[in-house]
Write an enzyme that holds these catalytic residues in place. Structure first.
Site, short mmCIF file in Angstrom:
data_model
loop_
_atom_site.label_atom_id
_atom_site.label_comp_id
_atom_site.label_asym_id
_atom_site.label_seq_id
_atom_site.Cartn_x
_atom_site.Cartn_y
_atom_site.Cartn_z
N HIS A 171 -20.53 -36.82 -8.81
CA HIS A 171 -20.82 -36.02 -7.61
C HIS A 171 -22.18 -36.34 -6.98
O HIS A 171 -23.02 -35.47 -6.78
CB HIS A 171 -20.73 -34.53 -7.94
CG HIS A 171 -19.39 -34.09 -8.44
ND1 HIS A 171 -19.10 -32.78 -8.74
CD2 HIS A 171 -18.26 -34.80 -8.71
CE1 HIS A 171 -17.85 -32.68 -9.17
NE2 HIS A 171 -17.32 -33.91 -9.17
N GLU A 194 -11.74 -29.77 1.08
CA GLU A 194 -12.06 -29.09 2.32
C GLU A 194 -12.51 -30.05 3.42
O GLU A 194 -13.09 -31.10 3.15
CB GLU A 194 -13.19 -28.07 2.09
CG GLU A 194 -12.84 -26.96 1.14
CD GLU A 194 -13.97 -25.97 0.96
OE1 GLU A 194 -13.76 -24.96 0.26
OE2 GLU A 194 -15.09 -26.19 1.51
#
Length: 374
Positions: A155, A247
């Site tokens: 990440h 998203e």
């Protein structure tokens, strides 16, 4: 890069030298706009991550292991000497590249990458000059790195885009540490805004807030790997959820996008995440996917040759091997463009002539999508 691979990349444009078995160099795909031709511009790439177009039509392209390529379509690919110094750490390495609007004058490129920080690593931004002969980078300067303290190889984010006012937006993931996305004393899980020298713009939302990293523009993000600015100058970001909950977010100054307090996904164990899907003071996504598609690069299609696509958003899927076309309000996935060429789409951009270009990790190739005969 060894000599054999240099020759392979150079010859790909002419004879598609030494293609991998899984690669496709050309195919016709049926879309909502009719048939489109997808053609490989270069093959034999090693974990490609980002690319951008120079004013003269050449392409600069990054590979996660640390190489920067300069591609002249139809002619050759050159591996630039003296690339940025990066740390290859799991998902981290050499990541995105930005060609700013003033490149013709400055010859400056901006790179995001993983940088060693003590025992761990973090997302950083380095700028460098492309020398006049187009063979080497020089004048390296790391203008930003996140607050140290992260570890592990997950990440990093990490896209970089230029705002209409010339400032830079940089996306940073939570580094696998979920609560840190709500901790504004860290940069983790945020969209940052900096100047081209790495300074903090005076109108950043937290520039004068004690205890908050002043570069933060928005926060509460999990792992934003796609970012683009639409024709109105609005920044959009896509980000990976957990199991479900990927998203697309319309970024707002100072906004909290909720991770990990709210989410439309679940932990990989099946347990619920946080407090549900909504909470006062936290933003809702414009679009979410369940199951997750692992979205990456993002582009808006503007003034292209396919009129029905103008204004639409395109997002690459790393998981399901397609390009999503999104449109409307509320935003919806209107189409999935899929073929042998769209394996693990990492990045997607609109080229100077209006065509869509994209990077396939699965094929190790850069492709151009166009109307047949154009």
């Amino acid at each position: 890069m060894d000599l054999l691979r240099r020759l392979t990349l150079s010859l790909t444009f002419v004879v598609s030298a030494a293609p991998l078995a899984a690669q496709v160099t050309s195919e016709t795909l049926q879309t909502s706009a009719g048939a489109v031709q997808v053609s490989a511009v270069v093959t034999g790439l090693d974990t490609p991550w980002g690319f951008g177009f120079l004013p003269d039509g050449k392409i600069v392209l990054t590979e996660r292991e640390g190489d920067v390529l300069l591609i002249t379509p139809g002619q050759s690919a050159v591996t630039l000497r003296n690339p940025p110094q990066v740390t290859v750490d799991g998902q981290g390495g050499l990541l995105d590249v930005l060609v700013p609007r003033d490149f013709a004058q400055s010859r400056t490129l901006f790179f995001t990458h993983a940088k060693r920080q003590g025992r761990g690593s973090g997302t950083a931004v380095t700028k460098a000059t492309l020398d006049a002969d187009g063979t080497s980078l020089s004048n390296h300067q790391t203008i930003f790195e996140i607050e140290p303290g992260s570890s592990g190889g997950r990440h990093f984010g990490s896209r970089i885009v230029e705002a209409p006012d010339g400032t830079l937006f940089v996306t940073v993931g939570d580094r696998g540490d979920r609560p840190s996305a709500q901790d504004r004393s860290l940069h983790n899980g945020s969209v940052l805004r900096i100047t081209k020298d790495g300074d903090v713009p005076a109108d950043n939302p937290f520039a004068q807030t004690p205890g908050v990293q002043p570069e933060i523009w928005s926060y509460g993000h999990r792992n934003p790997q796609g970012a683009a600015i639409d024709a109105r100058g609005q920044l959009w970001v896509n980000e990976h959820g957990a199991r479900g909950g990927d998203e697309v977010n319309r970024i707002a100054k100072g906004a909290n996008f909720g991770w990990p307090v709210i989410s439309y996904g679940k932990h990989y164990s099946g347990r619920s995440i946080g407090e549900g899907t909504t909470k006062d003071g936290m933003q809702q996504p414009e679009k979410f996917w369940d199951p997750s598609i692992a979205p990456s690069g993002m582009a808006f299609y503007d003034n292209g040759s396919i009129g029905s696509w103008n204004g639409d958003m395109f997002v690459g899927s790393l998981k399901f091997d397609y390009i999503a076309r999104l449109e409307g309000s509320p935003l919806r996935e209107a189409e999935q463009i899929q073929g042998e060429s769209t394996q693990r789409v990492r990045d997607i951009r609109q080229g100077p002539s209006g065509d869509l270009w994209f990077l396939s990790i699965g094929n190790g190739a850069l492709y151009r999508m166009s109307i047949p005969g154009s």
